[in-house]
Design a protein around this motif. Structure first.
Motif, PDB file in Angstrom:
ATOM      1  N   ASP A  63       0.798  -1.233   0.000  1.00  0.00           N
ATOM      2  CA  ASP A  63       0.000   0.000   0.000  1.00  0.00           C
ATOM      3  C   ASP A  63       0.827   1.278   0.000  1.00  0.00           C
ATOM      4  O   ASP A  63       0.446   2.260  -0.612  1.00  0.00           O
ATOM      5  CB  ASP A  63      -0.951   0.024   1.194  1.00  0.00           C
ATOM      6  N   LYS A  64       1.940   1.306   0.693  1.00  0.00           N
ATOM      7  CA  LYS A  64       2.728   2.531   0.825  1.00  0.00           C
ATOM      8  C   LYS A  64       4.117   2.436   0.226  1.00  0.00           C
ATOM      9  O   LYS A  64       4.889   3.377   0.302  1.00  0.00           O
ATOM     10  CB  LYS A  64       2.837   2.923   2.300  1.00  0.00           C
ATOM     11  N   ASP A  91       5.079   6.236   0.289  1.00  0.00           N
ATOM     12  CA  ASP A  91       3.966   7.180   0.219  1.00  0.00           C
ATOM     13  C   ASP A  91       3.710   7.760   1.604  1.00  0.00           C
ATOM     14  O   ASP A  91       3.240   7.053   2.502  1.00  0.00           O
ATOM     15  CB  ASP A  91       2.694   6.488  -0.281  1.00  0.00           C
ATOM     16  N   ILE A  92       4.022   9.040   1.777  1.00  0.00           N
ATOM     17  CA  ILE A  92       3.733   9.713   3.040  1.00  0.00           C
ATOM     18  C   ILE A  92       2.228   9.841   3.193  1.00  0.00           C
ATOM     19  O   ILE A  92       1.673   9.612   4.257  1.00  0.00           O
ATOM     20  CB  ILE A  92       4.445  11.078   3.105  1.00  0.00           C
ATOM     21  N   ALA A 124       8.140  13.888  -4.422  1.00  0.00           N
ATOM     22  CA  ALA A 124       7.166  14.049  -5.502  1.00  0.00           C
ATOM     23  C   ALA A 124       5.802  14.366  -4.903  1.00  0.00           C
ATOM     24  O   ALA A 124       5.442  13.865  -3.834  1.00  0.00           O
ATOM     25  CB  ALA A 124       7.088  12.782  -6.348  1.00  0.00           C
ATOM     26  N   TYR A 125       5.059  15.201  -5.619  1.00  0.00           N
ATOM     27  CA  TYR A 125       3.695  15.552  -5.221  1.00  0.00           C
ATOM     28  C   TYR A 125       2.769  15.346  -6.411  1.00  0.00           C
ATOM     29  O   TYR A 125       3.037  15.861  -7.503  1.00  0.00           O
ATOM     30  CB  TYR A 125       3.622  17.008  -4.739  1.00  0.00           C
ATOM     31  N   ASN A 126       1.680  14.602  -6.211  1.00  0.00           N
ATOM     32  CA  ASN A 126       0.711  14.345  -7.272  1.00  0.00           C
ATOM     33  C   ASN A 126      -0.325  15.460  -7.331  1.00  0.00           C
ATOM     34  O   ASN A 126      -1.053  15.681  -6.361  1.00  0.00           O
ATOM     35  CB  ASN A 126      -0.017  13.019  -7.040  1.00  0.00           C
ATOM     36  N   PHE A 127      -0.405  16.141  -8.480  1.00  0.00           N
ATOM     37  CA  PHE A 127      -1.488  17.098  -8.720  1.00  0.00           C
ATOM     38  C   PHE A 127      -2.771  16.359  -9.050  1.00  0.00           C
ATOM     39  O   PHE A 127      -3.868  16.818  -8.759  1.00  0.00           O
ATOM     40  CB  PHE A 127      -1.152  18.034  -9.890  1.00  0.00           C
ATOM     41  N   SER A 128      -2.627  15.212  -9.717  1.00  0.00           N
ATOM     42  CA  SER A 128      -3.740  14.359 -10.115  1.00  0.00           C
ATOM     43  C   SER A 128      -3.202  12.930 -10.194  1.00  0.00           C
ATOM     44  O   SER A 128      -1.995  12.727 -10.048  1.00  0.00           O
ATOM     45  CB  SER A 128      -4.300  14.814 -11.475  1.00  0.00           C
ATOM     46  N   PRO A 129      -4.051  11.938 -10.448  1.00  0.00           N
ATOM     47  CA  PRO A 129      -3.535  10.569 -10.585  1.00  0.00           C
ATOM     48  C   PRO A 129      -2.533  10.407 -11.733  1.00  0.00           C
ATOM     49  O   PRO A 129      -1.730   9.496 -11.729  1.00  0.00           O
ATOM     50  CB  PRO A 129      -4.787   9.736 -10.851  1.00  0.00           C
TER      51      PRO A 129
END
Length: 157
Positions: A63-64, A91-92, A124-129
């Motif tokens: 999951d993470k 994944d934080i 990294a930062y997701n703006f969208s999937p």
């Protein structure tokens, strides 16, 4: 260079065994910090701005936790090299990730020892999937191995 390409292909094919695998492209700007006083880098700059682009796989381990190999082409003025980091991604939360791992590098123009192993740390930062913004720092351990800061976008296909 052949070793980097073969390693990326092996990891790519092994990703078929993993439940969730994403493929994408990424690119952006890089700032290279040279750690040398002497060297044949043109006018002996302390920093140079360039660009990069390439492909990545993101394989879910749980999951993470993910495995994310990349193959990037880096261009800095008249110099170019391949960068193949193999990240372990944590994944934080669902949109914010930290990645760390070894970075295999093949330098076309810089050095007589063209293959170098370095260390990468990335956020990294997701703006969208499908779309993310990322920043990574590649640390060179040898005297003539530059450190590089990457700022760019990634897009999952």
């Amino acid at each position: 260079m052949k070793k980097i390409v073969v390693l990326f292909i092996v990891i790519s094919f092994s990703s078929m065994l993993v439940a969730q695998t994403d493929f994408g492209v990424k690119g952006g700007l890089n700032i290279t910090f040279f750690k040398v006083v002497e060297g044949d880098f043109g006018t002996n700059p302390s920093e140079e701005i360039g660009y990069y682009g390439g492909i990545f796989l993101n394989m879910e381990l749980d999951d993470k936790l993910h495995l994310q190999p990349e193959l990037l082409y880096i261009h800095i003025r008249d110099f170019q090299f391949l960068n193949a980091p193999i990240y372990l991604e944590y994944d934080i939360n669902k949109d914010f990730h930290i990645l760390v791992g070894p970075s295999l590098n093949y330098f076309f123009d810089f050095f007589s020892n063209k293959f170098k192993v370095r260390v990468d740390l990335s956020l990294a930062y997701n703006f969208s999937p499908k779309l993310d913004i990322h920043m990574k720092y590649t640390i060179g351990f040898e005297e003539l191995s530059p450190n590089v800061l990457f700022l760019g976008l990634g897009y999952r296909l």
